[in-house]
Every structure is written in structure tokens, then in C-alpha cells.
Write an enzyme that holds these catalytic residues in place. Structure first.
Site, PDB file in Angstrom:
ATOM      1  N   HIS A   1      -2.936   4.800   4.811  1.00  0.00           N
ATOM      2  CA  HIS A   1      -3.007   5.677   3.636  1.00  0.00           C
ATOM      3  C   HIS A   1      -2.868   7.166   3.986  1.00  0.00           C
ATOM      4  O   HIS A   1      -2.278   7.930   3.231  1.00  0.00           O
ATOM      5  CB  HIS A   1      -4.317   5.444   2.886  1.00  0.00           C
ATOM      6  CG  HIS A   1      -4.451   4.047   2.379  1.00  0.00           C
ATOM      7  ND1 HIS A   1      -3.574   3.515   1.444  1.00  0.00           N
ATOM      8  CD2 HIS A   1      -5.321   3.057   2.675  1.00  0.00           C
ATOM      9  CE1 HIS A   1      -3.923   2.270   1.192  1.00  0.00           C
ATOM     10  NE2 HIS A   1      -4.970   1.960   1.928  1.00  0.00           N
TER      11      HIS A   1
ATOM     12  N   ASP B   1       0.846  -1.205   0.000  1.00  0.00           N
ATOM     13  CA  ASP B   1       0.000   0.000   0.000  1.00  0.00           C
ATOM     14  C   ASP B   1       0.880   1.254   0.000  1.00  0.00           C
ATOM     15  O   ASP B   1       0.600   2.222  -0.717  1.00  0.00           O
ATOM     16  CB  ASP B   1      -0.908   0.024   1.241  1.00  0.00           C
ATOM     17  CG  ASP B   1      -2.157  -0.825   1.085  1.00  0.00           C
ATOM     18  OD1 ASP B   1      -2.512  -1.198  -0.040  1.00  0.00           O
ATOM     19  OD2 ASP B   1      -2.797  -1.102   2.131  1.00  0.00           O
TER      20      ASP B   1
HETATM   21 ZN   LIG Z   1      -4.269  -2.326   0.180  1.00  0.00          ZN
END
Ligand SMILES: [Zn+2]
Length: 273
Positions: A258, A236
Site C-alpha cells: 500500500h 490491492d
Molecule cells: Zn487487500
């Protein structure tokens, strides 16, 4: 500072990928086309009136809750991070991404199917040099128990620490290369949390076919790669940085996500000089 290293690449041929959105649950089809040098990653929503397009970048991130959503005005594209993790590992620089819905397909919950399909399109070398953002001074961001640090380095290195209740526990990853073999690492969640999200109308496309679902008090389901959850967190991060440009540095993330990945990418973009 930006440094030149190697040349830019795009696809040789157009690639099509079909699947379902994780949150909307609806079918979505994506057409990924070659793009001219220095054009970056341009997303176009084909289902909206008039063709609405925007160029991806950390400053175009409009939501970081559970996944990364890019957007400009009403034109939004969600869950882009797994696509970008595959793009980063393939070292692609310029692409046009046409999509007929608000979210990239979740596929099997990992970047691997994107990697396989993009690879089929073949890589085309372009004239322009590849520009890398080199970390010159340490940078850090914190958010409660989460932190992310970027240190100067000649290559690209990720150290990720993830801590969760059993059966996940404490997991860590420290790696500089051979990312390709880790791309099958899937996203994950807790059964209770998945039920709650579905009640709120989210994660409608979520199932055990596109995520590892953990249950408290039970053994972890079989992993595809050792410590699959922390490996997925590292992927990610790679995806969230790749929507900016290739980077040279050592990135250390502890319980990050994130939101912090994007704060760092924004700072790198703002300070590229
Ligand atoms: Zn992911």
C-alpha cells in the site's frame, strides 16, 4: 495528462452493506448512494458528531500499514482498498459512502462481495466524460527490496511479482483485462503474525473466514483462484489507484504494498497537469 474516454457512471440505486471491521472487529454498516457527476468518492462518518465528510484521493491517505486508511482531521475510514478494487472493475466514478464506524467491513477478505452488492444497485450513465490519467513518462518508486514502475500504455495492465517463504513461494501475475473473475482473491497472512497482531489489539475481526491463513511448514490452504496471494496484491494496487481516478498505463510492482501504491498514486495526482 488527462484524456477523455467514455462517460462517467454512478449507481442507479442506493446499496447497503453490513459486516465487521478487520482491525476493530466491530460491526459496521455502509450505505453507498448515487452522486452527481464530477463529485468523485465522498466518505461520510455518520457516527461522529456533526456529519463529517471528505472526498477520497491519494492525498487523503493517512496510513498504509497493512491496509489503506483515508482521512481528514479526526474523520478516518480504514481498509478502503477492496471496496475501491470493486469500484474500479465496475467503472464507477461518483459515489457517496456513508459509514457508521472507522473501517470498511472486511467481508470475506476479497473485493468480490462489494462487487456483487454494488452491481445490484445498477449503473447509471452520466453526462460528463470520464477523465483518465494517462502515463506519458516512466515513473518509479523504490523502498528496500520493493519497487513499483509505471510505463506508458494505451490500456491498463498490471504485472505483479510477489515473493514469500513457502508455501507461498514466488508468484507472478500479468494481466490487462477480465479482472472480474479474479475479484474473489482474498487477503492473506501468517498464523504467527495474526497472533501477534491480535496481541497488539489489531486484526480483531481476522479469521479464516476473511483471509487465507498460512502456516510455515504446512501446505497452502485451497486457493479460490490460481496464485491467489499475488492476485490479491494486484487487486490491492487496483484499489489504491482507483481512489484517485481511472488510469492508462502498465504498472509493474515487485514485492510492493500500500505504501508504494500510494506514493505512485500521489505522484500521478500531482502531475496530472
Ligand atoms: Zn487487500
Amino acid at each position: 495528462m488527462l484524456v477523455r474516454r467514455g462517460q462517467q457512471h454512478t449507481l442507479e440505486n442506493t446499496v447497503k452493506i453490513k459486516g465487521r471491521g478487520l482491525h476493530t472487529g466491530g460491526p459496521v454498516s455502509v450505505t453507498i448512494k448515487p452522486a452527481p457527476e464530477d463529485s468523485g468518492f465522498v466518505f461520510c462518518r455518520k457516527d461522529l458528531p456533526g456529519e463529517q465528510c471528505f472526498k477520497a484521493g491519494p492525498d487523503k491517505v493517512v496510513d498504509t500499514n497493512r491496509s489503506t486508511t483515508l482521512g481528514e482531521g479526526k474523520c478516518r475510514v480504514g481498509t478502503v482498498e477492496h471496496f475501491f478494487a470493486a469500484v474500479a472493475v465496475l467503472k464507477l466514478d461518483n459515489l457517496i459512502v456513508e459509514i457508521d464506524g472507522p473501517e470498511m467491513p472486511i467481508l470475506d477478505g476479497s473485493p468480490y462481495p462489494f462487487f456483487i452488492e454494488l452491481k445490484k444497485g445498477g449503473k447509471k450513465k452520466q453526462e460528463a466524460s470520464r477523465l483518465w490519467r494517462k502515463i506519458e513518462e516512466p515513473l518509479f518508486f523504490r523502498d528496500c527490496f520493493s519497487s513499483i514502475v509505471a510505463l506508458p500504455a494505451e490500456g491498463f495492465r498490471v504485472t505483479y511479482v510477489f515473493i514469500a517463504p513457502p508455501p507461498i513461494g514466488h508468484q507472478a501475475l500479468d494481466r490487462e483485462e477480465n479482472w472480474e473473475e479474479l475479484l474473489p482473491a482474498r487477503t492473506f497472512g501468517w498464523e504467527e503474525e495474526a497472533k501477534e497482531l491480535k496481541k497488539r489489539g489489531l486484526a480483531r475481526g481476522g479469521s479464516e473466514e476473511c483471509a487465507i491463513i498460512f502456516r510455515q511448514g504446512e501446505e497452502a490452504p485451497p486457493y479460490r483462484v490460481p496464485n491467489e496471494p499475488v492476485v490479491h496484491k494486484a487487486l490491492d494496487l487496483i484499489g489504491d489507484l482507483a481512489l484517485y481516478r481511472p488510469v492508462l498505463g502498465h504498472f509493474i510492482a515487485v514485492r510492493a504494498g500500500h505504501k508504494l501504491h500510494n506514493q505512485l498514486a500521489r505522484e500521478l495526482q500531482a502531475g496530472e497537469g
